[in-house]
Design a protein around this motif. Sequence first.
Motif, PDB file in Angstrom:
ATOM      1  N   GLU A 168       0.826  -1.263   0.022  1.00 35.12           N
ATOM      2  CA  GLU A 168      -0.077   0.123  -0.012  1.00 35.12           C
ATOM      3  C   GLU A 168       0.876   1.278   0.101  1.00 35.12           C
ATOM      4  O   GLU A 168       0.644   2.034  -0.747  1.00 35.12           O
ATOM      5  CB  GLU A 168      -1.214   0.192   1.028  1.00 35.12           C
ATOM      6  N   VAL A 173       2.659   1.488  -3.510  1.00 35.89           N
ATOM      7  CA  VAL A 173       1.624   2.096  -4.548  1.00 35.89           C
ATOM      8  C   VAL A 173       1.234   3.695  -4.352  1.00 35.89           C
ATOM      9  O   VAL A 173       1.250   4.311  -5.416  1.00 35.89           O
ATOM     10  CB  VAL A 173       0.355   1.308  -4.422  1.00 35.89           C
ATOM     11  N   ASP A 228       3.726  -3.440  -7.915  1.00 35.63           N
ATOM     12  CA  ASP A 228       3.196  -3.380  -6.387  1.00 35.63           C
ATOM     13  C   ASP A 228       1.998  -3.529  -6.384  1.00 35.63           C
ATOM     14  O   ASP A 228       1.517  -3.618  -5.145  1.00 35.63           O
ATOM     15  CB  ASP A 228       3.180  -1.730  -6.457  1.00 35.63           C
ATOM     16  N   PHE A 229       1.106  -4.266  -7.214  1.00 33.58           N
ATOM     17  CA  PHE A 229       0.047  -4.827  -7.144  1.00 33.58           C
ATOM     18  C   PHE A 229      -0.159  -6.375  -7.223  1.00 33.58           C
ATOM     19  O   PHE A 229      -1.057  -6.963  -7.221  1.00 33.58           O
ATOM     20  CB  PHE A 229      -1.195  -4.184  -8.084  1.00 33.58           C
ATOM     21  N   LEU A 234      -2.305  -9.199  -5.904  1.00 26.34           N
ATOM     22  CA  LEU A 234      -3.577  -9.417  -6.496  1.00 26.34           C
ATOM     23  C   LEU A 234      -3.833 -10.384  -7.373  1.00 26.34           C
ATOM     24  O   LEU A 234      -4.715 -11.101  -7.849  1.00 26.34           O
ATOM     25  CB  LEU A 234      -4.260  -8.052  -7.051  1.00 26.34           C
ATOM     26  N   SER A 254      -3.520  -8.003 -11.069  1.00 29.52           N
ATOM     27  CA  SER A 254      -2.370  -6.658 -10.915  1.00 29.52           C
ATOM     28  C   SER A 254      -2.214  -5.972 -12.111  1.00 29.52           C
ATOM     29  O   SER A 254      -2.040  -4.694 -12.222  1.00 29.52           O
ATOM     30  CB  SER A 254      -1.068  -7.287 -10.525  1.00 29.52           C
ATOM     31  N   THR A 302      -5.460  -3.817 -12.474  1.00 30.45           N
ATOM     32  CA  THR A 302      -5.384  -2.646 -11.436  1.00 30.45           C
ATOM     33  C   THR A 302      -4.430  -1.685 -11.812  1.00 30.45           C
ATOM     34  O   THR A 302      -4.768  -0.545 -11.872  1.00 30.45           O
ATOM     35  CB  THR A 302      -5.166  -3.101 -10.089  1.00 30.45           C
ATOM     36  N   VAL A 328      -8.154  -0.443  -2.878  1.00 33.45           N
ATOM     37  CA  VAL A 328      -7.516  -1.443  -3.177  1.00 33.45           C
ATOM     38  C   VAL A 328      -6.745  -2.049  -2.041  1.00 33.45           C
ATOM     39  O   VAL A 328      -6.578  -3.159  -1.767  1.00 33.45           O
ATOM     40  CB  VAL A 328      -6.489  -1.272  -4.437  1.00 33.45           C
ATOM     41  N   LEU A 332      -3.994  -5.620  -0.792  1.00 36.44           N
ATOM     42  CA  LEU A 332      -2.702  -5.920  -0.875  1.00 36.44           C
ATOM     43  C   LEU A 332      -2.021  -6.231   0.218  1.00 36.44           C
ATOM     44  O   LEU A 332      -0.754  -6.628   0.105  1.00 36.44           O
ATOM     45  CB  LEU A 332      -2.170  -4.369  -1.261  1.00 36.44           C
TER      46      LEU A 332
END
Length: 192
Positions: free
Chosen positions: A86, A89, A139-140, A143, A148, A151, A187, A191
Amino acid sequence: MTELPGYKQARRSQIVAAAQALLKAQDYDQIQMRDVADAADVALGTLYRYFTSKEHVYAAVLMDWAQPAFASDTADTATADTRPAELRVREKVRGIIASFERRPAFFKVCMLLQNSTDANAEALMEQFAAVAQRTLAADFAALGAQESVDTAMMAWGIISTMLSGAILHGHPIADAYRVVDAFVDLVAPRLA
């Protein structure tokens, strides 16, 4: 570019640096290829040996300008960022906005080059988008592979829309930060 001999890579870099300096000083529409050649201290014909058009030059400028942000894309796993996803991101999307806030002319060029008819500029812009997407999607990663990427595309769409409103239409830049923070808030629980 890596297939060019060293002296040609240096000359190409010299041209890109000169074009970047021009864009920092004036609007893209005011810059002519002759201006880039003069600023780079090369003949106009030499400039055209390296770049097929002004759009091609400025696609290379965008790639060069964004290189620090893309550096994390090539970083090895031994030096990987261990901060919570988080935080990474949030920092990254805010950093993207801040970079374009400092250099609005670069955002305008980025938007303009999305519709380039120059095949070389188009190829560089596709590379720019792919690397940016991979960098953000990393960084996602929590997911999952496809989500990812999806997103990251959503995040870039929000960033692009909000920057368009701020830079092209005079809306408050604070709105861009607020909306991307709200997206990260949505989101973030997934994460962890």
